[in-house]
Design an enzyme around this catalytic site. Structure first.
Site, short mmCIF file in Angstrom:
data_model
loop_
_atom_site.label_atom_id
_atom_site.label_comp_id
_atom_site.label_asym_id
_atom_site.label_seq_id
_atom_site.Cartn_x
_atom_site.Cartn_y
_atom_site.Cartn_z
N ALA A 74 0.82 -1.21 0.00
CA ALA A 74 0.00 0.00 0.00
C ALA A 74 0.86 1.26 0.00
O ALA A 74 0.48 2.27 -0.59
CB ALA A 74 -0.95 0.00 1.19
N THR A 75 2.01 1.22 0.65
CA THR A 75 2.86 2.41 0.67
C THR A 75 3.24 2.81 -0.76
O THR A 75 3.12 3.98 -1.15
CB THR A 75 4.14 2.15 1.50
OG1 THR A 75 3.75 1.82 2.83
CG2 THR A 75 5.04 3.38 1.53
N ASN A 161 -6.45 3.53 10.51
CA ASN A 161 -5.76 2.36 11.03
C ASN A 161 -5.66 2.35 12.56
O ASN A 161 -5.57 1.30 13.16
CB ASN A 161 -4.36 2.25 10.41
CG ASN A 161 -3.63 3.56 10.37
OD1 ASN A 161 -4.12 4.55 9.83
ND2 ASN A 161 -2.45 3.60 10.95
N GLN A 189 -7.05 -0.50 5.35
CA GLN A 189 -7.67 -1.13 6.52
C GLN A 189 -9.09 -1.59 6.25
O GLN A 189 -9.63 -2.38 7.03
CB GLN A 189 -7.66 -0.16 7.72
CG GLN A 189 -6.29 0.09 8.29
CD GLN A 189 -5.65 -1.15 8.92
OE1 GLN A 189 -6.32 -2.14 9.23
NE2 GLN A 189 -4.34 -1.10 9.11
N SER A 209 -3.58 -3.58 0.45
CA SER A 209 -2.37 -4.38 0.67
C SER A 209 -2.71 -5.80 1.10
O SER A 209 -3.64 -6.01 1.90
CB SER A 209 -1.54 -3.70 1.75
OG SER A 209 -0.30 -4.34 1.90
N HIS A 211 -0.98 -7.97 2.99
CA HIS A 211 -0.64 -8.45 4.33
C HIS A 211 -1.57 -7.93 5.42
O HIS A 211 -1.46 -8.31 6.58
CB HIS A 211 0.82 -8.17 4.68
CG HIS A 211 1.13 -6.76 5.09
ND1 HIS A 211 1.23 -6.38 6.42
CD2 HIS A 211 1.37 -5.64 4.38
CE1 HIS A 211 1.54 -5.09 6.48
NE2 HIS A 211 1.62 -4.61 5.26
N THR A 250 9.60 -7.06 -12.63
CA THR A 250 9.10 -8.44 -12.71
C THR A 250 8.06 -8.68 -11.63
O THR A 250 8.29 -8.35 -10.47
CB THR A 250 10.28 -9.43 -12.55
OG1 THR A 250 11.21 -9.18 -13.59
CG2 THR A 250 9.80 -10.87 -12.62
N CYS A 336 4.17 2.06 12.68
CA CYS A 336 5.24 2.80 12.01
C CYS A 336 5.81 3.90 12.90
O CYS A 336 6.94 4.32 12.71
CB CYS A 336 4.74 3.44 10.74
SG CYS A 336 3.58 2.42 9.85
C1 LIG Z 1 -0.55 -0.73 6.67
C2 LIG Z 1 -1.07 0.51 6.03
C3 LIG Z 1 -0.40 1.10 4.96
C4 LIG Z 1 0.92 0.58 4.44
O1 LIG Z 1 0.76 -0.65 3.79
P1 LIG Z 1 2.05 -1.51 3.35
O2 LIG Z 1 1.47 -2.54 2.43
O3 LIG Z 1 2.60 -2.09 4.60
O4 LIG Z 1 3.00 -0.61 2.66
C5 LIG Z 1 -0.95 2.23 4.38
N1 LIG Z 1 -2.10 2.75 4.84
C6 LIG Z 1 -2.78 2.21 5.87
C7 LIG Z 1 -4.05 2.83 6.32
C8 LIG Z 1 -2.28 1.07 6.50
O5 LIG Z 1 -2.95 0.56 7.53
#
Ligand SMILES: *Cc1c(COP(=O)(O)O)cnc(C)c1O
Length: 398
Positions: A74-75, A161, A189, A209, A211, A250, A336
């Protein structure tokens, strides 16, 4: 026997669902091809797997597969959305009077959005950071008033989050649409926990994302609307022209396969899972809130089913979290930022003072949380609070 420590930090990351790992396995060894290899079956096999995953990911959010760009998370997707829109559309700002493109966001966004906005400010962007009320909502009339002729983007998260507060996405997107402004939402989220539909919600760009929804780390996606309107963004990583030239590199085939599988599981199990988790969440937080010694942060109703963010009145800063953290994995704000001692920017934005922000704990539950675990957490937190109170009255009495 229950295993310690107990994990209640699902908003930071989730374990991979075993079904996800199983789906990924063949793509590390036998089916290891490069999805961009056009001349042999190894490549075709990998490409087929990516195509299926793209369908699965798109289905979960009501999008078309051609609207999904795979990223490293997501970043990266937030960076691509914000920088990509700014590079493509900032000229609109220039035409409108020498001013660079204007972006509206809020001060409770994830650092992936806030730090990218700070970067864009250095390169000439004008950014408005909306404030939120004590429940964590931006004022929509303030949003409307912030719009300028040069505004190219509204960037507001779907669900926070730290508190789980769900934003009025449909109202926000309606305002953006009425004024012809692109709407980007960081839905990392929300996706997988509640129903997100890019068409019903009126979303033009959306990051999420794997994970955070029981998929692997290091893979995510940016949804980019293809019609009404067709959104164009400038690539931030060049080389090879993968993902329609928007994100070269890739493809992480096993990761993408896992992401697809994880999305399918959420698609099928979300309602039952949310109901179960919400009952446990409510049991946990009611125990604390009913004592009168704790306050909820964020909105009680417009909230993700798995999160509760609580300030403990007599916890003396971070004493509570420090003493429970051996057995219970929770967060005192965003993961973070928890390496730095500064109170969470989100809790500060809700108007909490430093003392209350420091004594706040985010409990986030998930797929593998059990009632036994919740009972244990309630007991351990209550016991620790009792001890803290005793030691304080001891200190006061000497
Ligand atoms: C975890 C999170 C991110 C970052 O996601 P990553 O896949 O770890 O880079 C961005 N925005 C929110 C709201 C998140 O909870």
């Amino acid at each position: 026997m229950r295993q310690l420590p107990i994990y209640l930090d699902y908003n930071a990351t989730t374990p991979c669902d075993p079904r996800v790992v199983e789906a990924m396995m063949p793509y590390f060894t036998d089916a290891f091809g490069n999805a961009a290899s056009r001349n042999h079956s190894f490549g075709w096999q990998a490409e087929e797997a990516v195509d299926l995953a793209r369908e699965q990911v798109a289905t979960l959010i009501g999008a078309g597969p051609e609207e999904i760009i795979f990223t490293s998370g997501a970043t990266e997707a937030c960076n691509l959305a914000l920088k990509g829109v700014f590079e493509t559309y900032a000229a609109k700002g220039n035409r409108a009077g020498g001013e660079a493109g204007h972006i509206i966001t809020s001060n409770i966004e994830h650092k992936a959005v806030l730090d990218t906005c700070k970067h864009l400010e250095k390169t000439g962007a004008d950014i408005t950071y909306l404030e939120v009320n004590e429940n964590g909502f931006p004022d929509l009339s303030e949003l409307e008033a912030a719009i300028r002729p040069t505004t190219i983007l509204i960037a507001l998260m779907y669900a926070n989050n730290e508190t789980g507060t769900i934003m009025p996405i449909k109202e926000i997107s309606a305002i953006a649409k009425k004024r012809g402004i692109i709407f980007f939402t960081d839905a990392t989220q929300a996706v997988g926990k509640i129903r997100v539909d890019v068409n019903k919600d009126g979303i033009d760009l959306m990051s999420f994302s794997a994970h955070k929804l029981y998929g692997p780390k290091g893979v995510g996606a940016l949804y980019i609307r293809r019609k009404n309107p067709r959104v164009k963004i400038t690539a931030q990583i060049d080389g090879g022209g993968h993902e329609r030239g928007i994100r070269s590199g890739t493809l992480n085939v096993p990761g993408i396969v896992g992401f697809g599988k994880a999305c399918m599981i959420c698609m099928n199990e979300m309602e039952d899972e949310s109901t179960r988790i919400k009952i446990l969440r409510n049991k946990l937080e009611n125990n604390f809130l009913h004592s009168g010694e704790a306050d909820l942060n964020g909105d009680k109703d417009q909230r993700l089913p798995n999160v509760t963010n609580i300030s403990f009145k007599y916890a003396e800063g971070d004493a509570l979290i420090r003493s429970i953290s051996k057995n219970i994995a929770v967060s005192s704000g965003a993961a973070c930022t928890s390496a730095t001692p500064e109170p969470s920017h989100v809790l500060r934005a809700l108007g909490l003072n430093d003392e209350r922000a420091h004594s706040s704990i985010r409990f986030s539950l998930g797929r593998f949380t059990t009632e036994e675990e919740i009972d244990h957490v309630v007991k351990e937190v209550n016991d620790t609070l009792e001890e803290l109170k005793k030691s304080r009255s001891f200190i006061q009495n000497v």
